[in-house]
Scaffold this active site. Structure first.
Site, PDB file in Angstrom:
ATOM      1  CE  LYS A 147     -29.780 -21.978 -41.007  1.00  0.00           C
ATOM      2  NZ  LYS A 147     -31.356 -21.655 -40.805  1.00  0.00           N
ATOM      3  CB  SER A 222     -28.549 -19.182 -38.584  1.00  0.00           C
ATOM      4  OG  SER A 222     -29.459 -19.754 -38.976  1.00  0.00           O
ATOM      5  N   GLY A 244     -35.816 -15.578 -36.399  1.00  0.00           N
ATOM      6  CA  GLY A 244     -35.623 -14.006 -35.865  1.00  0.00           C
ATOM      7  C   GLY A 244     -35.100 -13.332 -37.068  1.00  0.00           C
ATOM      8  N   GLY A 245     -34.792 -14.353 -38.381  1.00  0.00           N
ATOM      9  CA  GLY A 245     -34.830 -13.028 -39.499  1.00  0.00           C
ATOM     10  C   GLY A 245     -33.648 -14.296 -39.825  1.00  0.00           C
ATOM     11  CB  SER A 246     -32.662 -17.347 -38.875  1.00  0.00           C
ATOM     12  OG  SER A 246     -32.097 -17.516 -38.061  1.00  0.00           O
TER      13      SER A 246
END
Length: 585
Positions: A147, A222, A244-246
């Site tokens: 990432k 993200s 939060g779930g990225s």
């Protein structure tokens, strides 16, 4: 985060008319303040073009060394088999790197998922060739994608922000160092959402990444570039981050596996973030891959004494093989709905399917209900995320071009707190969930209130764990978030992330495993979707997931903190049962 569709409501329009003169003047000032950003972005885009040309040139040089290379044979290998063949010298390092360089470039052309090429991968390849067999690591010769936020010496970690451009990392981050020591070859960096605060994958520097399963859909965020690249075969193992779930949204939207680990089990040193300093709902690192065994192999490599030596704040907890390889029956809690976001038909069906397979396989499956989801989402999760009223986020965006996926939230955060509170008061009688969003965006106000919020989080964690233990559960099965949203919809229906953000708040390890695809019947049932609140969030959600027949649907597998091995074991069980069901008898 939560959608801003309410900004077009007539009442809000009237309230904002008085501000138009100031906005007009502010827009002129903003244009000049954005000048540095506007000049940095074209340079960054040019650097990416040049980097991708170097990437293509390296692929061509490696191809010339092995003109008979058949990339398909390599790209189809699961990670475990690939490593075995590399360690046994049945495949050359050059052939594997060449295959993934070529494929990643093809995928990028389709979905726009790459932000940078890591030129040093060629030097690393040559260094690996000099190692004795006894010195080869667990990921020897494996090309790995990172990432954008992972620091690699000499490269930007942009977070999609102009402010972070032209500030190349002085050294590799801890996880990158450990991966390299284990023989992995980081070769590309992948796209993200601006500021990492969206489950879309778009920013003004590198543009919008598309979902390879449907180019009208987002790959999620993200860590969306990772999800898209892995799903389309351009990488075999990737590293993301999750606030939060990225990590889990891109895995779910793109049909790959991922795990969000307990905070601090993996080092976060050398990973960029738009907002640092939060002590609750912290951002964590984690891998994405095509199967669960690949995630386990990655964690075996990372959870080493080497990582602890590089970052002593990370505990030395080696991978517990006996837990992962156990075959004892499990006590599994499950829920189809959190009572806050009505699941899409495919989300609910995925949990039903998986719970039935688990029960048939001899596991105990026990109903579970999430306590106080609305309170957990708004007061605890969003309250912590925006405890400073968004001040840090706005500071990072100062002088920047705001991406469309972030405009609603940024415009609102820029309003005076008094106006936010007035809007919250109005919306309390129109759409209570929107009103709660307004309240959280005002921030907590004082250190005392922040400490009270932290205490409330601790109390909720203990309440959740007590309920878990009252049922004597080993693990928990629940929906992920799927199918993939249309581009532009993450900003309109973000409360649906409640299924994911809960486990950031609780700091539980949470993994995603694909189990099915959207059926025509799922699509028909979506016509009857109402939601639990019938507000703008509920109305936008079915629109976001519509037109998804054939797209991936996943479930989440949850364990208690520090139980990553048990989480992975549960994920592996789900993956195996689903695979066995799909294979012809």
């Amino acid at each position: 985060m939560p959608g801003m569709i309410w900004l077009s409501h007539p009442l809000v329009v009237l309230l904002l008319v008085a501000l138009l003169g100031a906005v007009s003047l502010g827009a002129t000032v903003l244009f000049w303040r954005q000048a540095p950003a506007r000049s940095k972005i074209p340079r960054a885009q040019k650097r990416r073009e040049e980097a991708l040309r170097r990437m293509a040139a390296l692929a061509e040089r490696l191809r010339q060394q092995e003109p008979e290379l058949d990339p398909k044979r390599i790209l189809e290998l699961p990670l475990e088999k690939l490593v075995q063949k590399l360690l046994a010298d049945e495949l050359s390092l050059e052939s594997v790197l060449c295959s993934y360089l070529e494929e990643a470039l093809k995928v990028h052309q389709e979905v726009n998922c790459l932000t940078d090429f890591l030129d040093e991968c060629e030097d690393q390849l040559h260094a690996l060739k000099k190692l004795k067999k006894s010195e080869r690591g667990l990921l020897y010769g494996v090309p790995i994608s990172l990432k954008d936020t992972y620091d690699c010496m000499g490269h930007d970690s942009s977070c999609g922000l102009a402010q972070f451009l032209e500030k190349p990392a002085a050294k590799d981050g801890v996880i990158v160092k450990v991966l390299k020591a284990q023989g992995a070859i980081p070769f590309v960096k992948t796209n993200i959402s601006q500021t990492l605060h969206s489950i879309d994958c778009s920013n003004p520097i590198y543009g919008q990444t598309l979902n390879p399963q449907n180019l009208k859909k987002t790959p999620g965020g993200s860590s969306g570039g990772e999800g898209a690249l892995l799903a389309d075969g351009g990488s075999i193992l990737g590293m993301g981050t999750d606030t939060g779930g990225s990590i889990r949204v891109p895995a779910s939207f793109c049909g790959v596996c991922s795990i969000r680990v307990t905070g601090y089990r993996l080092s976060y040193s050398g990973i960029a973030s738009a907002v640092k300093g939060r002590k609750e709902g912290i951002t964590v690192a984690g891998p994405l891959a095509r199967d669960v065994e690949s995630l386990a192999l990655c964690l075996r490599a990372l959870l080493s004494e080497h990582m602890h030596q590089l970052d002593p704040t990370t505990p030395f907890l080696p991978f517990r093989e006996q837990v992962y390889s156990s075959n004892r029956p499990l006590r599994i809690g499950y829920y189809e709905s959190d009572g806050f976001t009505q699941p899409s038909p495919s989300m609910a069906r995925a949990v039903k399917l998986t719970s039935r397979l688990l029960q048939d396989a001899g596991h105990q499956v026990i109903p579970f209900s999430v306590p106080r989801t609305e309170y957990a989402f708004f007061h605890l999760y969003l309250g912590n995320l925006f405890a400073d009223g968004g001040a840090t986020l706005l500071e990072k965006l100062q002088g920047d071009i705001v991406d469309p996926s972030m405009k609603g939230i940024v415009n609102f955060l820029r309003l005076p707190d008094s106006l936010k509170r007035f809007l919250a008061w109005i919306w309390k009688y129109i759409e209570p969930r929107v009103s709660q969003t307004f309240e959280t965006f005002c921030g907590v106000g004082t250190p005392k209130k922040l400490w009270e919020l932290h205490k409330a989080v601790e109390e909720y964690q203990q309440e959740f764990i007590a309920k878990w233990r009252s049922l004597d559960l080993d693990v928990l099965l629940c929906p992920a978030l799927d199918p993939a949203f249309y581009i532009g919809y993450p900003a309109k229906s973000n409360t649906s992330s409640s299924y994911l953000t809960l486990y950031n708040l609780l700091n539980f390890p949470a993994g995603v495993v694909p189990v099915t695809t959207v059926t025509p019947q799922d699509e028909k049932e979506l016509a009857f979707y109402k939601g639990y609140y019938t507000d703008s969030y509920d109305k936008n959600f079915p629109e976001a997931v519509r037109g998804s027949v054939g797209l991936s649907v996943s479930v989440q597998c949850i364990a208690l903190p520090w139980e990553e091995e048990l989480c992975l074991r549960f994920m592996k069980e789900v993956e195996t049962l689903v695979k066995n069901q799909m294979e012809p008898k």
